[in-house]
Design an enzyme around this catalytic site. Structure first.
Site, PDB file in Angstrom:
ATOM      1  N   ASN A  34      63.245  46.553 118.178  1.00 21.42           N
ATOM      2  CA  ASN A  34      63.478  46.510 116.713  1.00 21.42           C
ATOM      3  C   ASN A  34      62.169  46.734 115.949  1.00 21.42           C
ATOM      4  OD1 ASN A  34      62.017  44.150 116.884  1.00 21.42           O
ATOM      5  ND2 ASN A  34      63.679  42.791 116.230  1.00 21.42           N
ATOM      6  N   SER A 126      56.931  32.544 131.048  1.00 19.79           N
ATOM      7  CA  SER A 126      55.523  32.295 130.710  1.00 19.79           C
ATOM      8  C   SER A 126      55.027  31.034 131.405  1.00 19.79           C
ATOM      9  CB  SER A 126      55.396  32.111 129.187  1.00 19.79           C
ATOM     10  OG  SER A 126      54.147  31.552 128.845  1.00 19.79           O
ATOM     11  N   ALA A 127      53.750  31.007 131.709  1.00 18.85           N
ATOM     12  CA  ALA A 127      53.134  29.816 132.301  1.00 18.85           C
ATOM     13  C   ALA A 127      53.216  28.646 131.331  1.00 18.85           C
ATOM     14  CB  ALA A 127      51.676  30.111 132.630  1.00 18.85           C
ATOM     15  N   TYR A 150      57.418  27.709 121.223  1.00 20.38           N
ATOM     16  CA  TYR A 150      57.480  28.963 122.003  1.00 20.38           C
ATOM     17  C   TYR A 150      57.745  28.633 123.480  1.00 20.38           C
ATOM     18  CZ  TYR A 150      55.825  32.648 125.015  1.00 20.38           C
ATOM     19  OH  TYR A 150      55.729  33.550 126.033  1.00 20.38           O
ATOM     20  N   LYS A 154      61.085  29.338 126.158  1.00 19.94           N
ATOM     21  CA  LYS A 154      61.011  29.960 127.496  1.00 19.94           C
ATOM     22  C   LYS A 154      61.629  29.023 128.539  1.00 19.94           C
ATOM     23  CE  LYS A 154      59.125  33.921 126.572  1.00 19.94           C
ATOM     24  NZ  LYS A 154      59.889  35.174 126.746  1.00 19.94           N
ATOM     25  N   TYR A 178      54.292  34.674 133.289  1.00 21.21           N
ATOM     26  CA  TYR A 178      52.990  35.310 133.054  1.00 21.21           C
ATOM     27  C   TYR A 178      51.941  34.253 132.740  1.00 21.21           C
ATOM     28  CZ  TYR A 178      56.180  39.062 131.465  1.00 21.21           C
ATOM     29  OH  TYR A 178      57.191  39.985 131.335  1.00 21.21           O
ATOM     30  N   PRO A 294      44.409  22.132 118.864  1.00 21.68           N
ATOM     31  CA  PRO A 294      45.465  21.205 119.312  1.00 21.68           C
ATOM     32  C   PRO A 294      46.440  21.900 120.265  1.00 21.68           C
ATOM     33  CG  PRO A 294      45.174  21.062 116.925  1.00 21.68           C
ATOM     34  CD  PRO A 294      44.333  22.224 117.391  1.00 21.68           C
TER      35      PRO A 294
HETATM   36  C1  WQD Z   1      42.706  31.303 125.812  1.00 22.14           C
HETATM   37  C2  WQD Z   1      41.485  30.386 125.792  1.00 22.14           C
HETATM   38  C3  WQD Z   1      41.475  28.861 123.943  1.00 22.14           C
HETATM   39  C4  WQD Z   1      41.040  31.986 120.873  1.00 22.14           C
HETATM   40  C5  WQD Z   1      48.678  31.777 124.950  1.00 22.14           C
HETATM   41  C6  WQD Z   1      50.097  31.313 125.051  1.00 22.14           C
HETATM   42  C7  WQD Z   1      50.708  31.836 126.330  1.00 22.14           C
HETATM   43  C8  WQD Z   1      50.584  33.331 126.376  1.00 22.14           C
HETATM   44  C9  WQD Z   1      49.117  33.729 126.267  1.00 22.14           C
HETATM   45  C10 WQD Z   1      52.584  34.379 125.564  1.00 22.14           C
HETATM   46  C11 WQD Z   1      41.824  28.954 125.427  1.00 22.14           C
HETATM   47  C12 WQD Z   1      40.314  29.848 123.844  1.00 22.14           C
HETATM   48  C13 WQD Z   1      41.187  31.318 122.076  1.00 22.14           C
HETATM   49  C14 WQD Z   1      39.852  31.815 120.122  1.00 22.14           C
HETATM   50  C15 WQD Z   1      39.012  30.340 121.818  1.00 22.14           C
HETATM   51  N1  WQD Z   1      51.338  33.918 125.342  1.00 22.14           N
HETATM   52  N2  WQD Z   1      40.186  30.522 122.542  1.00 22.14           N
HETATM   53  N3  WQD Z   1      38.882  30.994 120.630  1.00 22.14           N
HETATM   54  O1  WQD Z   1      46.491  29.677 124.566  1.00 22.14           O
HETATM   55  O2  WQD Z   1      45.914  30.204 127.005  1.00 22.14           O
HETATM   56  O3  WQD Z   1      47.943  31.216 125.996  1.00 22.14           O
HETATM   57  O4  WQD Z   1      48.620  33.194 125.025  1.00 22.14           O
HETATM   58  O5  WQD Z   1      53.163  34.424 126.619  1.00 22.14           O
HETATM   59  O6  WQD Z   1      52.065  31.459 126.349  1.00 22.14           O
HETATM   60  O7  WQD Z   1      50.071  29.898 125.127  1.00 22.14           O
HETATM   61  O8  WQD Z   1      45.711  31.995 125.260  1.00 22.14           O
HETATM   62  O9  WQD Z   1      44.038  33.568 124.392  1.00 22.14           O
HETATM   63  O10 WQD Z   1      45.031  31.830 122.802  1.00 22.14           O
HETATM   64  O11 WQD Z   1      43.411  31.119 124.573  1.00 22.14           O
HETATM   65  O12 WQD Z   1      38.112  29.578 122.244  1.00 22.14           O
HETATM   66  O13 WQD Z   1      39.670  32.393 119.013  1.00 22.14           O
HETATM   67  O14 WQD Z   1      40.584  30.864 124.795  1.00 22.14           O
HETATM   68  O15 WQD Z   1      41.064  27.554 123.553  1.00 22.14           O
HETATM   69  O16 WQD Z   1      40.948  28.105 126.157  1.00 22.14           O
HETATM   70  P1  WQD Z   1      46.458  30.652 125.693  1.00 22.14           P
HETATM   71  P2  WQD Z   1      44.558  32.190 124.173  1.00 22.14           P
END
Ligand code: WQD
Length: 339
Positions: A34, A126-127, A150, A154, A178, A294
């Site tokens: 979409n 998702s993990a 989210y 899942k 993933y 958080p």
């Molecule tokens: C990775 C690390 C942050 C941004 C999420 C979803 C997961 C999947 C992937 C969909 C963490 C740190 C991040 C920043 C930082 N999505 N960080 N500064 O949270 O592990 O996973 O995305 O499937 O379901 O939960 O990924 O890339 O947001 O964070 O320090 O500006 O980088 O604290 O340690 P996350 P992320």
């Protein structure tokens, strides 16, 4: 006989990379999207990449009547289902929209599949269904929970799939959990293209490297990890796409489903990713330490053994490959924007 696949969300980040991998593996694929979270030029880019016409249907998996027409017109052998909302922060603000889109979309799709006699499904999980306290490395047997709406959607989708399988043995479903998908196709033609300020680490770093954003905030450096910053299992999006090809192949050949992690089994910290990206791009990546975000876990990374055992899957690319491919994509995009 060429197997015909419906790929929902196929114009998205992981969907478009999976489209390329499925076509290269010999499947005949139709994209349903979409375009709520994908650029409209992705099908054109895929045509350039694959040198073939792309079949794209613009539509929403919540639209049952449209799905019934699509299944009546195409004799699909399986469905790969990506079409869902995936931004954790957005899900906290809009839980009902996430429940409707992600859970309602899966239910509507599976009802249309059942009515059309299509019972092979690969589901994008998702993990995040492991919550934040799973024992490391995380195995598929780890207890499931959720830390945000989210992740909750899942988990509920996985439970809906389990109930459906229990009610009707005709179903064969590959549930793929993933970890952290990053990087881009080596052609530089497709990649992650988040609108606005990215939530995720690597696309944010990419914008800093490209000069679009001034610096990256590291969300906490006081975690119980080797360098104090968060550790994640980053997996190249092309490895992830290959995992979907292997999952489909297993559904066709084994006739039964699986639930597997798609990760590398190797965790990298935020500081390691920043350093690897600086090396890959040749750019300075300024950063500052900010408070923890958080809901973040200190560390998550996969036990990848079951995907290897059941699907023959193992990740090929390392963090350097992921950063180089991301930088290739971002800098190619920037060049075409300046042209
Ligand atoms: C990775 C690390 C942050 C941004 C999420 C979803 C997961 C999947 C992937 C969909 C963490 C740190 C991040 C920043 C930082 N999505 N960080 N500064 O949270 O592990 O996973 O995305 O499937 O379901 O939960 O990924 O890339 O947001 O964070 O320090 O500006 O980088 O604290 O340690 P996350 P992320």
């Amino acid at each position: 006989m060429t197997q015909r696949i419906l790929l929902t969300g196929g114009a998205g980040y992981i969907g478009s990379h999976t489209y390329a991998a499925l076509v290269e593996a010999g499947y005949e694929v139709v994209i349903l999207d979409n375009f709520s979270n994908s650029a409209r030029d992705v099908p054109d880019r895929l045509e350039l990449l694959l040198d073939r016409k792309i079949k794209v249907i613009e539509g929403d998996v919540l639209d049952r009547a449209m799905l019934d027409r699509v299944f009546a017109k195409h004799d699909f052998d399986a469905v790969v289902h990506f079409a869902a909302s995936k931004a954790v922060g957005e899900s906290v603000k809009e839980p009902l929209a996430y429940m409707q889109n992600n859970i309602g979309g899966l239910v509507t799709l599976m009802q249309a599949m059942q009515a059309a006699g299509v019972f092979r499904l690969v589901f994008s999980s998702s993990a995040s269904v492991y919550g934040n306290n799973a024992q490391l490395p995380i195995a598929e047997t780890a207890e499931r929970s959720y830390g945000n709406p989210y992740g909750h959607t899942k988990l509920v989708c996985e439970q809906i799939i389990e109930q459906t399988l229990a009610s009707d043995p005709r179903w064969a479903v590959g549930v793929l959990r993933y970890f952290n998908p990053v990087g881009a196709h080596p052609s530089g033609l497709i990649g992650e293209d988040p609108a606005g300020v990215p939530d995720n680490l690597m696309p944010y770093i990419a914008k800093v490297a490209g000069g679009e954003l001034p610096c990256i905030s590291i969300f906490g450096d006081d975690y119980p990890t080797p360098d104090g910053t968060g550790v994640r299992d980053y997996i190249h999006v092309c490895d992830l796409a290959d995992g979907h090809v292997l999952s489909l192949r297993s559904l066709f050949h084994e006739g039964k489903g699986h639930v597997v992690n798609l990760g590398t089994g190797r965790g990298y910290s935020v500081l390691e990713v920043i350093s690897a990206y600086a090396q890959a791009s040749g750019r300075d990546i300024p950063y500052l330490v900010a408070p923890r975000r958080p809901g973040d876990a200190a560390a998550t990374y996969a036990n990848p053994a079951l995907a290897k055992e059941m699907l023959g899957f193992s990740a090929r690319f390392d963090l350097g490959d992921m950063c180089r491919s991301s930088w290739e994509w971002v800098s190619t995009q920037a060049q075409s924007a300046d042209a």
